[in-house]
Motif scaffolding. Structure first.
Motif, PDB file in Angstrom:
ATOM      1  N   SER A   1      -8.105   4.780  -0.455  1.00 10.83           N
ATOM      2  CA  SER A   1      -6.929   4.746   0.428  1.00 10.83           C
ATOM      3  C   SER A   1      -7.314   4.164   1.790  1.00 10.83           C
ATOM      4  CB  SER A   1      -6.389   6.173   0.596  1.00 10.83           C
ATOM      5  OG  SER A   1      -5.953   6.398   1.917  1.00 10.83           O
ATOM      6  N   GLY A   2      -6.470   3.301   2.324  1.00 11.97           N
ATOM      7  CA  GLY A   2      -6.726   2.699   3.626  1.00 11.97           C
ATOM      8  C   GLY A   2      -6.703   3.748   4.729  1.00 11.97           C
ATOM      9  N   THR A   3      -5.790   4.720   4.600  1.00 19.79           N
ATOM     10  CA  THR A   3      -5.698   5.793   5.592  1.00 19.79           C
ATOM     11  C   THR A   3      -7.027   6.550   5.640  1.00 19.79           C
ATOM     12  OG1 THR A   3      -3.385   6.005   4.948  1.00 19.79           O
ATOM     13  CG2 THR A   3      -4.307   7.797   6.257  1.00 19.79           C
TER      14      THR A   3
ATOM     15  N   ARG B   1      -3.521   1.795  14.257  1.00 20.26           N
ATOM     16  CA  ARG B   1      -3.768   0.719  13.284  1.00 20.26           C
ATOM     17  C   ARG B   1      -2.529  -0.163  13.262  1.00 20.26           C
ATOM     18  NH1 ARG B   1      -4.514   2.443   7.808  1.00 20.26           N
ATOM     19  NH2 ARG B   1      -5.934   0.724   7.483  1.00 20.26           N
TER      20      ARG B   1
ATOM     21  N   GLY C   1      -2.610  -2.291   5.337  1.00 21.42           N
ATOM     22  CA  GLY C   1      -3.403  -2.226   6.562  1.00 21.42           C
ATOM     23  C   GLY C   1      -4.265  -3.483   6.634  1.00 21.42           C
TER      24      GLY C   1
ATOM     25  N   ALA D   1       0.870  -1.175   0.000  1.00 22.71           N
ATOM     26  CA  ALA D   1       0.000   0.000   0.000  1.00 22.71           C
ATOM     27  C   ALA D   1       0.905   1.223   0.000  1.00 22.71           C
ATOM     28  CB  ALA D   1      -0.876  -0.021   1.236  1.00 22.71           C
ATOM     29  N   SER D   2       0.462   2.301  -0.660  1.00 19.33           N
ATOM     30  CA  SER D   2       1.360   3.444  -0.863  1.00 19.33           C
ATOM     31  C   SER D   2       1.986   3.932   0.443  1.00 19.33           C
ATOM     32  CB  SER D   2       0.648   4.577  -1.586  1.00 19.33           C
ATOM     33  OG  SER D   2      -0.700   4.639  -1.226  1.00 19.33           O
ATOM     34  N   THR D   3       1.231   3.890   1.525  1.00 20.70           N
ATOM     35  CA  THR D   3       1.779   4.369   2.793  1.00 20.70           C
ATOM     36  C   THR D   3       2.910   3.472   3.291  1.00 20.70           C
ATOM     37  OG1 THR D   3      -0.331   5.375   3.316  1.00 20.70           O
ATOM     38  CG2 THR D   3       1.111   4.941   5.168  1.00 20.70           C
TER      39      THR D   3
ATOM     40  N   ARG E   1      -4.724   1.075  -1.317  1.00 19.56           N
ATOM     41  CA  ARG E   1      -5.352  -0.114  -0.741  1.00 19.56           C
ATOM     42  C   ARG E   1      -6.333  -0.791  -1.700  1.00 19.56           C
ATOM     43  NH1 ARG E   1      -6.894  -2.192   4.212  1.00 19.56           N
ATOM     44  NH2 ARG E   1      -8.979  -3.069   4.200  1.00 19.56           N
TER      45      ARG E   1
ATOM     46  N   ARG F   1      -6.999  11.781   1.906  1.00 19.35           N
ATOM     47  CA  ARG F   1      -6.504  10.980   0.774  1.00 19.35           C
ATOM     48  C   ARG F   1      -7.655  10.628  -0.170  1.00 19.35           C
ATOM     49  NH1 ARG F   1      -2.243   7.364   1.426  1.00 19.35           N
ATOM     50  NH2 ARG F   1      -3.013   6.488  -0.538  1.00 19.35           N
TER      51      ARG F   1
ATOM     52  N   TRP G   1       0.121  -2.644  10.522  1.00 21.51           N
ATOM     53  CA  TRP G   1       0.483  -3.122   9.185  1.00 21.51           C
ATOM     54  C   TRP G   1       0.485  -4.643   9.190  1.00 21.51           C
ATOM     55  CZ3 TRP G   1      -0.416   0.324   5.966  1.00 21.51           C
ATOM     56  CH2 TRP G   1      -0.034   1.642   6.143  1.00 21.51           C
TER      57      TRP G   1
HETATM   58  P1  PGA Z   1      -3.024   3.726   1.870  1.00 19.79           P
HETATM   59  O1  PGA Z   1      -2.565   2.798   3.056  1.00 19.79           O
HETATM   60  O2  PGA Z   1      -3.934   2.987   0.929  1.00 19.79           O
HETATM   61  O3  PGA Z   1      -3.751   4.854   2.580  1.00 19.79           O
HETATM   62  O4  PGA Z   1      -1.729   4.210   1.271  1.00 19.79           O
HETATM   63  C1  PGA Z   1      -2.878   1.464   3.105  1.00 19.79           C
HETATM   64  C2  PGA Z   1      -3.652   1.065   4.299  1.00 19.79           C
HETATM   65  O5  PGA Z   1      -3.680   1.844   5.248  1.00 19.79           O
HETATM   66  O6  PGA Z   1      -4.229  -0.020   4.238  1.00 19.79           O
END
Ligand code: PGA
Length: 323
Positions: A213-215, A281, A162, A114-116, A144, A209, A283
């Motif tokens: 996005s998962g965030t 949260r 996430g 995921a980008s984060t 995500r 975002r 990872w």
């Molecule tokens: P993102 O993060 O999609 O916001 O980059 C992934 C997640 O938090 O699952």
């Protein structure tokens, strides 16, 4: 045309020599003695002579010449020896390369993050490759929503993201905390204030975002659960755009602490002490349980889990805020 097609001309038939004959020939040529070659290879002397005769007959040349009791290589023998050594070396290299595949030291690994996650994935991959330099890694960085689509299509070997949606049957192991913090420009009026209420935060312009996005999902879910609606929302694609806009004073944002580490250290952004933040949260290391992991994939999972950093607080909070 692949590499093999370019180097191997199938129209020209290979000589009918066997690898064993080339090995025997190499030993005879190195020792210049049938007896010593036979001893080295654990064969009888007549067996060595027979194999040498058959090799000469299939190559249609004399490889050795007899000078009294001594033997030496003919010109054809010199050429054949050079090639035999290359062929035998290739065989040894092939066996070594296959052994590396067998024990998981060589192969290909497709990782989607995921980008984060990208803010620390590069470090994880780099330390992994320092230990396993012959593994080819393909790293895809996307949000995500796309990660989930890829999991559905069984594209990646491993995913770092996430918490995956519960409806997908996936093998997901948490490996690192992911605190979401509120960030603001260093001269924002709320910087330095203690115990900022959620109501106060809702009065600010909130940079969010993009959808998927998962965030964003976690942030919106958190506000919903708290019964809060931000006064004004500005949507942006990607963490970088949000960081720059916050720094420029466009508004405040909720981002993973991993995304803003450098800016906080460089005093280019500050976190706001909003009540109930950070949103804790985690990872996750995610795999499709229907696919047996390759050894290479297993090695990467072991590597990630060996670097695992999870707090008890993260586990507690995760129960409250699920994806
Ligand atoms: P993102 O993060 O999609 O916001 O980059 C992934 C997640 O938090 O699952």
């Amino acid at each position: 045309m692949n590499e093999f097609d370019r180097t191997f001309d199938a129209a020209r038939r290979p000589a009918r020599a066997t690898f064993r004959q080339l090995e025997i020939f190499e030993a005879v040529a190195r020792n210049l003695s049938f007896t010593q070659a036979a001893e080295e290879l654990n064969l009888s002397q007549p067996a060595v002579s027979l194999q040498m005769k058959q090799l000469e007959s299939s190559l249609d040349v004399s490889l050795l010449q007899q000078n009294g009791r001594k033997i030496s290589l003919s010109d054809a023998g010199q050429v054949a020896l050079e090639h035999s050594r290359k062929i035998l070396q290739q065989l040894c290299d092939m066996a070594a390369a296959l052994e590396e595949v067998r024990v998981g030291e060589r192969g290909r690994l497709r990782i989607t993050v995921a980008s984060t996650v990208n803010y620390f994935a590069a470090r994880l991959v780099a330390s992994f490759l320092r230990e396993h330099p012959d593994i080819d890694v393909f790293l895809d960085v996307t949000n995500r929503e796309t990660v989930i689509a890829q999991l559905h299509d069984q594209v990646p070997d491993i995913v770092l993201m996430g918490a995956p949606p519960k409806e997908l049957e996936l093998d997901a192991q948490p490996f690192m905390d992911n605190p979401l913090v509120v960030i603001a420009a260093i001269d924002h009026p709320l910087v330095g204030r203690e115990s900022i209420s959620l109501e106060t935060l809702m009065g600010e312009t909130l940079l969010l975002r993009e959808q998927g996005s998962g965030t964003r999902i976690a942030t919106e879910r958190f506000f919903q659960t708290s019964g809060m609606t931000p006064r004004r929302i500005v949507q942006m694609r990607g963490n970088e755009a949000i960081k720059q806009s916050v720094e420029a004073g466009l508004g405040v944002a909720v981002l993973s602490r991993h995304v803003v580490d450098l800016e906080l250290k460089a005093n280019r952004l500050r976190t706001l002490a909003v009540d109930t933040f950070p949103i804790m949260r985690r990872w996750f290391l995610v795999r499709d349980p229907g696919r047996a992991p390759s050894l290479v994939a297993q090695r990467f999972c072991d590597h990630v889990l060996s670097q695992s950093q999870l707090s008890h607080q993260g586990a507690e909070a995760q129960r409250a805020v699920r994806d």
